[in-house]
Design a protein around this motif. Structure first.
Motif, short mmCIF file in Angstrom:
data_model
loop_
_atom_site.label_atom_id
_atom_site.label_comp_id
_atom_site.label_asym_id
_atom_site.label_seq_id
_atom_site.Cartn_x
_atom_site.Cartn_y
_atom_site.Cartn_z
N HIS A 56 44.43 19.53 -101.34
CA HIS A 56 44.44 20.76 -100.56
C HIS A 56 44.76 20.54 -99.08
N VAL A 57 44.92 19.29 -98.65
CA VAL A 57 45.15 18.99 -97.23
C VAL A 57 46.38 19.70 -96.65
N PRO A 58 47.50 19.81 -97.38
CA PRO A 58 48.66 20.49 -96.78
C PRO A 58 48.41 21.92 -96.35
N GLN A 59 47.39 22.57 -96.89
CA GLN A 59 47.09 23.96 -96.51
C GLN A 59 46.00 24.04 -95.44
N ALA A 60 45.51 22.90 -94.97
CA ALA A 60 44.40 22.91 -94.03
C ALA A 60 44.83 23.43 -92.66
N PRO A 61 44.00 24.21 -91.99
CA PRO A 61 44.30 24.67 -90.63
C PRO A 61 44.53 23.48 -89.70
N GLY A 62 45.56 23.58 -88.89
CA GLY A 62 45.88 22.51 -87.97
C GLY A 62 46.83 21.47 -88.52
N LEU A 63 46.99 21.45 -89.84
CA LEU A 63 47.89 20.49 -90.46
C LEU A 63 49.10 21.17 -91.09
N ASP A 64 49.10 22.51 -91.06
CA ASP A 64 50.20 23.24 -91.66
C ASP A 64 51.46 23.21 -90.79
N GLY A 65 51.37 22.59 -89.60
CA GLY A 65 52.57 22.42 -88.78
C GLY A 65 53.44 21.26 -89.24
N LEU A 66 52.90 20.44 -90.13
CA LEU A 66 53.68 19.35 -90.70
C LEU A 66 54.51 19.86 -91.87
N ASP A 67 55.59 19.15 -92.15
CA ASP A 67 56.39 19.44 -93.34
C ASP A 67 55.83 18.60 -94.48
N TRP A 68 55.20 19.25 -95.45
CA TRP A 68 54.55 18.55 -96.55
C TRP A 68 55.44 18.46 -97.78
N SER A 69 56.72 18.78 -97.65
CA SER A 69 57.60 18.79 -98.81
C SER A 69 57.86 17.40 -99.37
N ALA A 70 57.55 16.35 -98.62
CA ALA A 70 57.83 14.98 -99.07
C ALA A 70 56.62 14.31 -99.71
N HIS A 71 55.50 15.02 -99.82
CA HIS A 71 54.33 14.36 -100.40
C HIS A 71 54.35 14.54 -101.92
N GLY A 72 53.65 13.64 -102.59
CA GLY A 72 53.47 13.74 -104.03
C GLY A 72 52.00 13.81 -104.37
N GLY A 73 51.69 14.29 -105.55
CA GLY A 73 50.32 14.37 -106.01
C GLY A 73 50.12 13.55 -107.26
N ALA A 74 48.88 13.09 -107.47
CA ALA A 74 48.58 12.30 -108.66
C ALA A 74 47.11 12.48 -109.02
N ASP A 75 46.80 12.31 -110.30
CA ASP A 75 45.42 12.35 -110.75
C ASP A 75 44.70 11.09 -110.27
N GLY A 76 43.49 11.28 -109.76
CA GLY A 76 42.72 10.15 -109.27
C GLY A 76 42.36 10.31 -107.81
N PRO A 77 41.60 9.36 -107.27
CA PRO A 77 41.15 9.46 -105.88
C PRO A 77 42.24 9.04 -104.89
N SER A 78 42.21 9.63 -103.71
CA SER A 78 43.09 9.22 -102.63
C SER A 78 42.62 7.88 -102.05
N THR A 79 43.45 7.30 -101.21
CA THR A 79 43.10 6.06 -100.53
C THR A 79 41.84 6.26 -99.69
N ARG A 80 40.97 5.26 -99.67
CA ARG A 80 39.77 5.29 -98.82
C ARG A 80 39.66 4.00 -98.04
N PHE A 81 39.43 4.13 -96.73
CA PHE A 81 39.19 2.98 -95.87
C PHE A 81 37.79 3.08 -95.27
N ASP A 82 37.01 2.01 -95.39
CA ASP A 82 35.73 1.87 -94.70
C ASP A 82 35.94 0.87 -93.58
N LEU A 83 35.83 1.34 -92.33
CA LEU A 83 36.19 0.54 -91.17
C LEU A 83 34.98 0.35 -90.26
N ARG A 84 34.67 -0.89 -89.93
CA ARG A 84 33.56 -1.18 -89.03
C ARG A 84 34.11 -1.81 -87.75
N TYR A 85 33.78 -1.21 -86.61
CA TYR A 85 34.29 -1.63 -85.31
C TYR A 85 33.17 -2.16 -84.43
#
Length: 272
Positions: A56-85
Motif C-alpha cells: 500500500h506504500v505507493p498510495q501513502a500521503p507524501g509518497l504519491d509524488g513518486l512515479d510508482w509504475s516501475a515497482h513490482g509486487g510479490a507474496d511475502g514480506p518486504s526487505t527488513r533492516f535492523d540497524l544499530r548505530y
C-alpha cells in the motif's frame, strides 16, 4: 526532464541508538534516492519489489509524488533492516531479511529491457546482482550512476569495478572511498561524490577535486538515508545543468534537513 529510475529496495527499517533514539520506519535506498530527486524537482521512480506488508506504500500521503509504475509486487514480506548505530551515527551492527527483494534482479533486468533509454541510479546492495544489471545498462548505452552501502561495499566495489568508469557519478562515504581507491583507479572515474559526516563533502572529477562543501550543522534525528538524499538531490540538480559545486551544496543542505526531520512512518494500510 528525463525520469530517474532508481534500482534498489524499499524496506522496513528498525533503528537503534545508545541514547534510546530509533524506531520502526519506512526506508530503503531506492525510496530515499527517488524521494530526494523528486523533492529537488526531478521525476523519479523506485524500481523495487514490494511485499504484501508494504504493497500500500505507493498510495501513502507524501509518497504519491513518486512515479510508482516501475515497482513490482510479490507474496511475502518486504526487505527488513535492523540497524544499530553509535552516538556519532556510525553503523555498528546490521541484521537483514531480504524477503521479496530476492526477486529484485529479475525485476530490474526486465525493467531495463522495457526502458533501455531511461536514466538509472543503481543502489549496489545485496541481494541485487549488480554485475548483471550494470552489464545490461552498458549494453544498452544507458546513463547510470551508482552508490554503495558500507557493510557490503568492498565486495560490491570489486564486483562493479569493470563498469564504474562508465558511470556518470559514483557516490561513496569516506570509508567507501578508501576502498574504491584501493580497488580501482579513481582517475578513470568521471565524477565521484564523497561524503564524510560533518566534515566537508567533495566531488572528484577524474581524480581532481572539483568541489568541496562543509555540511550545515544540525542535530540528527535519524542518519540512515542521508547519503541516499545526497545522491538523489545531487543527480536532480546536475540533470538541470548545475555545476558540481552548486549541486553538492544543494545536496548536503537537503541531507541536513533530512536527518533533522522526523523519520518516515510505516503508513497504515487502508481499510476496505
Amino acid at each position: 526532464m528525463t525520469r530517474l529510475d532508481v534500482i534498489g529496495n524499499v524496506s522496513w527499517d528498525v533503528t537503534q541508538y545508545p541514547d534510546h533514539r530509533g524506531c520502526a520506519r519506512l526506508g530503503g535506498a531506492a525510496l530515499f534516492v527517488a524521494l530526494a530527486a523528486a523533492r529537488a524537482g526531478r521525476p523519479a521512480a523506485p524500481v523495487c519489489v514490494l511485499g504484501e506488508d508494504l504493497a500500500h506504500v505507493p498510495q501513502a500521503p507524501g509518497l504519491d509524488g513518486l512515479d510508482w509504475s516501475a515497482h513490482g509486487g510479490a507474496d511475502g514480506p518486504s526487505t527488513r533492516f535492523d540497524l544499530r548505530y553509535d552516538l556519532q551515527g556510525e553503523l555498528l551492527d546490521l541484521r537483514t531479511d531480504y524477503g521479496v527483494a530476492e526477486r529484485l534482479t529479475n525485476h530490474a533486468l526486465a525493467h531495463v529491457e522495457r526502458n533501455p533509454r531511461s536514466q538509472y541510479h543503481v543502489c549496489c546492495r545485496r541481494p541485487l546482482d549488480t554485475a548483471a544489471v550494470l552489464d545490461r545498462l552498458v549494453h544498452h548505452g544507458a546513463t547510470f550512476s551508482v552508490d554503495f552501502f558500507l557493510p557490503s561495499a568492498q565486495d560490491m566495489i570489486r564486483t562493479t569495478a569493470p563498469w564504474l568508469n562508465r558511470a556518470s557519478t559514483v557516490f561513496v562515504n569516506a570509508a567507501e572511498y578508501r576502498l574504491l581507491q584501493a580497488i580501482t583507479d579513481t582517475t578513470d572515474l568521471p565524477e565521484v561524490v564523497v561524503t564524510d559526516g560533518p566534515r566537508p563533502a567533495r566531488v572528484w572529477a577524474f581524480g581532481r577535486q572539483a568541489a568541496s562543501v562543509v555540511p550545515p550543522s544540525r542535530a540528527p534525528c535519524e542518519v540512515s538515508g542521508a547519503g541516499d538524499t545526497v545522491a538523489g538531490t545531487f543527480l536532480a540538480h546536475r540533470s538541470r545543468g548545475a555545476t558540481p559545486a552548486q549541486s553538492l551544496a544543494e545536496a548536503v543542505e537537503a541531507a541536513a534537513h533530512f536527518v533533522a526531520a522526523p523519520p518516515l512512518p510505516i503508513p497504515a494500510q487502508r481499510r476496505a
